[in-house]
Design an enzyme around this catalytic site. Structure first.
Site, PDB file in Angstrom:
ATOM      1  N   ASP A 536      -8.924  66.294   5.159  1.00  0.00           N
ATOM      2  CA  ASP A 536      -8.697  64.916   4.736  1.00  0.00           C
ATOM      3  C   ASP A 536      -7.546  64.303   5.522  1.00  0.00           C
ATOM      4  O   ASP A 536      -6.788  65.009   6.194  1.00  0.00           O
ATOM      5  CB  ASP A 536      -8.451  64.857   3.219  1.00  0.00           C
ATOM      6  CG  ASP A 536      -7.245  65.678   2.786  1.00  0.00           C
ATOM      7  OD1 ASP A 536      -6.116  65.338   3.194  1.00  0.00           O
ATOM      8  OD2 ASP A 536      -7.426  66.669   2.041  1.00  0.00           O
ATOM      9  N   GLU A 616     -20.159  89.329  30.101  1.00  0.00           N
ATOM     10  CA  GLU A 616     -19.933  88.348  29.023  1.00  0.00           C
ATOM     11  C   GLU A 616     -18.500  87.831  29.048  1.00  0.00           C
ATOM     12  O   GLU A 616     -18.241  86.651  28.823  1.00  0.00           O
ATOM     13  CB  GLU A 616     -20.215  88.996  27.657  1.00  0.00           C
ATOM     14  CG  GLU A 616     -21.682  89.201  27.381  1.00  0.00           C
ATOM     15  CD  GLU A 616     -21.932  90.070  26.153  1.00  0.00           C
ATOM     16  OE1 GLU A 616     -22.936  89.834  25.477  1.00  0.00           O
ATOM     17  OE2 GLU A 616     -21.127  90.998  25.880  1.00  0.00           O
TER      18      GLU A 616
END
Ligand code: GLA
Length: 731
Positions: A536, A616
């Site tokens: 918020d 990776e």
């Protein structure tokens, strides 16, 4: 001047670059809301109120025989209570004599340069030279002498008006305040859609849009926290509003506790929206001579669709919420220990992980939950903010030094508001929890909630956390909060004040954050609440970034981040690459797709790099480098939603355009393989039609007009969940 008061007509006109907001003091002193929308002049538009007899409506005594003037039929700026306006009220009071009436009439006003602040709650701030003005209007009940100060902060260039309200009890005795909206707004018509953001843990801020129909539609939380279930933000818009056109009104509450957003369409097909603290279990005793502050609502208006509305919110939350220097700085690429290790680690494991994580391009190692007290599982240790020497010999300073020696910065997890019963803190202070006398409190994730309405609980927490931070070595803090509140009763307050505890908890929280976050300006703080359960505006005044969701599955993140983007900027969204199959959803998607999705945020990793192969790790290094190259554009550019993940389109796409317009980045994730050989184009936004752009990845030179109207051609025959990025440079 963005605020103009016409003394003759008693009309207040508030202008921003593209909007006007108008109010008028009626002949009887009620403050009527006239208009909010596309910019108009200062002319009095009160003609829009039909003066007709609404049979059965009440007419205030002072209007005599006039059957037209009615508080329920006229648009109100801050509605009265028990005086004939039957719509959702702005305020509910129990006066000292037991009556409920409140009728605020215009008393006085003030206009000044700069932005008001509240003394107990976080608000947006204005930069020194910014074109920002404040309007204060005092409404007073002539009988009880209770007044309400309405506050308007006008951010002219951003098309934002903030509102807040302060009640002042000028009566001779204490009153019970049982509802106080921060803002309410009356529209004379009702052809609107409401866009809200609902969800739950792992599924935050899902976008839902529907027509407003007659009756009351309510979004809110009474879980003690702004919450996963509804975000304290909502958009009201015309039915045909889309990304590029139409009226849209945004409402975002700067508050981290219980809230409500109500939209009511009445029988006359007029619409009232109101937002503020949720009235459930809210009963605030305001003594004579005392004030109560209602949190700020950030209202934004766009007459050109939702993208523009989001730009206003993104700019204001990036520039006017958090005063931390990190807001405008390059953020660390973190490797977080939670998903790979949970509670089982020791120093050596952490250090070797940190070392390998550098190969991925991470430059900060974050030690998540499990480093303190007897925290080897969820059932113990919360509250004991002392390093577990068995896991970490020498404690945090030694670990931090060794991480720093690797050339990385170091971050640490806290959950200060909570306690396990199996902890030294609970054994010493069992009465420091929220609990109803005579009842054992409910547990959630095996933990109880500390009573932050208690001053000594707050003092203790400030001291305990600062002790760790002041010892040095911590560059970042993840501030977590992992349960909802119930059993709301505080030993610190008498029975008649127990209706204040939900709010006093939040006041205590802000006090703690002031005492920890604001006293450590060199530490980057990230908010978190079981993922994005407390995302918020108020949290954004403390935290430049908030962990968006515990769901790190890239396709799930597409809807979560899409919904979050309507009000909150991408620079505030914590997003990481994690392992596949994803621990929550079991889904496997390519590494590139996980990386591109995490670039819709602050980017980092949440996996064990030792379990990756060399290839990776090298691939991750490329993504980290790409993120670094584009970081400023992602953090500060204008953001466009190019498609919705809810639509039947085969892809979800988004775009960043630098404020200068020179650069743009387009990101695409394909979701549907059923129409794999269909020709697919991604239409761009925010470019200049007549300019030419070079697309780095394809070598094409295309006009803005072609990119906007035809779009980029996506490669054919790609597996589901493929990701593409396109970097554009204006020539
Ligand atoms: C919450 C957070 C996670 C992690 C755990 C640790 O769920 O959202 O990221 O920090 O707590 O307990």
């Amino acid at each position: 001047m963005s605020i103009i008061y016409n003394q003759t007509k008693h009309v207040f006109s508030i202008h921003t670059a593209n909007s006007t907001y108008q109010m008028k003091v009626s002949e009887y002193g009620h403050l009527l809301h006239l208009y909010y929308g596309k910019k108009i002049s200062d002319e009095d538009v009160s003609y829009l109120i039909p003066h007709v007899v609404r049979s059965h409506e009440s007419n205030p005594a002072e209007v005599g025989e006039d059957r037209v003037y009615s508080l329920c039929a006229y648009p109100q700026e801050f509605s009265s209570n028990d005086a004939g306006d039957y719509r959702i009220p702005s305020i509910e009071i129990v006066n000292a004599d037991g009556s409920y009436a409140f009728v605020g009439k215009y008393h006085s006003h003030k206009i000044y340069h700069g932005k008001y602040r509240l003394s107990s709650l976080p608000t947006l701030y204005a930069a020194e030279k910014e074109n920002v003005e404040t309007l204060e209007i005092i409404l007073k009940d002539e009988i009880t002498h209770i007044s309400v100060k309405l506050l308007y902060g006008v951010f002219y260039d951003k098309d934002v008006i903030t509102r807040a309200a302060i009640l002042y009890n000028g009566s001779a005795k204490g009153i019970h305040l049982q509802r106080m909206m921060s803002a309410s707004l009356d529209f004379m018509t009702s052809d609107f859609d409401l866009i809200g953001f609902f969800g739950h843990h792992y599924f935050e801020r899902q976008t839902e849009r529907h027509h407003l129909t007659h009756g009351i539609q309510e979004l809110g939380s009474f879980r003690g926290v702004s919450g996963h279930f509804h975000n304290p933000s909502a958009i009201v818009c015309d039915r045909n509003t889309d990304e590029d056109q139409g009226n849209a009104y945004g409402f975002a509450l700067m508050y981290s506790g219980n809230f409500v957003f109500d939209a009511e369409v009445d029988g006359y097909s007029q619409t009232r929206v109101a937002m503020g603290i949720h009235p459930k279990q809210f009963d605030y005793l305001v003594d004579k001579g005392e004030c109560f502050e209602a949190p700020e609502v950030v209202m934004a208006y766009s007459g050109e669709g939702l993208a523009k509305l989001s730009h206003s919110y993104h700019d204001i939350f990036r520039q006017n919420a958090c005063e931390s220097r990190f807001v405008n700085e390059r953020r660390p690429i973190v490797l977080n220990s939670w998903e790979p290790f949970h509670f089982s680690f020791d120093s050596e494991k952490l250090l070797s992980t940190a070392e390998i994580s550098r190969q991925l391009g991470a430059d900060m190692f974050v030690l998540d939950d499990g480093w303190f007290g007897a925290r080897d599982h969820e059932k113990a240790g919360l509250g004991d903010w002392v390093a577990n020497e068995k896991k970490l010999p020498g404690g945090i300073p030694v670990l931090a030094r060794r991480i720093h020696d690797l050339g990385m910065s170091f971050g640490l997890w806290f959950e200060p508001e909570m306690v396990n019963e199996d902890s030294d803190l609970y054994r010493a202070h069992p009465d420091w929890c929220l609990q109803v006398p005579g009842r054992a409190p409910s547990r959630s994730r095996h933990q109880l909630c500390l009573d932050l309405s208690g001053p000594d609980v707050c003092d203790y927490l400030i001291k305990a956390v600062n002790q760790i931070l002041d010892a040095g070595g911590v560059d970042y803090v993840k501030w977590d909060y992992n349960r909802y509140v119930c059993d709301v009763y505080s030993q610190y307050y008498p029975p008649e004040r127990q209706g204040e505890i939900y709010h006093r908890y939040i006041l205590g929280l802000y006090r703690i954050l002031d005492g920890i976050v604001k006293t450590h300006p060199d530490i980057l703080f990230e908010g978190c609440s079981g993922g994005g359960g407390r995302f918020d505006g108020a949290m954004l005044t403390y935290f430049p970034q908030i962990w968006c969701s515990d769901n790190t599955d890239a396709p799930s993140r597409l809807t979560i981040q899409y919904g979050t983007s309507f009000v909150y900027p991408v620079s505030t969204m914590g997003a990481h690459v994690s392992v596949c199959p994803n621990k929550k959803t079991g889904r496997t998607v390519p590494l590139k797709t996980r990386a591109v999705t995490a670039m819709h945020g602050t980017f980092g990793y949440e996996l064990d790099p030792a379990k990756m192969n060399e290839q990776e790790r090298e691939e991750c290094a490329v993504y980290s480098e790409f993120y670094r190259k584009n970081e400023e554009l992602i953090r500060s550019g204008d953001y466009y939603r190019l498609s919705s993940p809810y639509d039947e389109s085969i892809y979800t796409a988004w775009q960043f355009v630098s404020k200068s317009g020179e650069e743009s980045l387009v990101c695409v994730v394909t979701e549907d393989i059923s129409i794999i050989d269909k020709n697919s184009y991604v239409r761009l936004r925010g470019l200049e039609g007549e300019s030419l752009y070079k697309v780095e990845q394809t070598g094409q030179i295309l006009s803005g007009a072609a990119l906007i109207n035809i779009g980029l051609l996506l490669p054919h025959t790609q597996p589901q969940y493929s990701a593409f990025v396109y970097s554009l440079k204006k020539l």
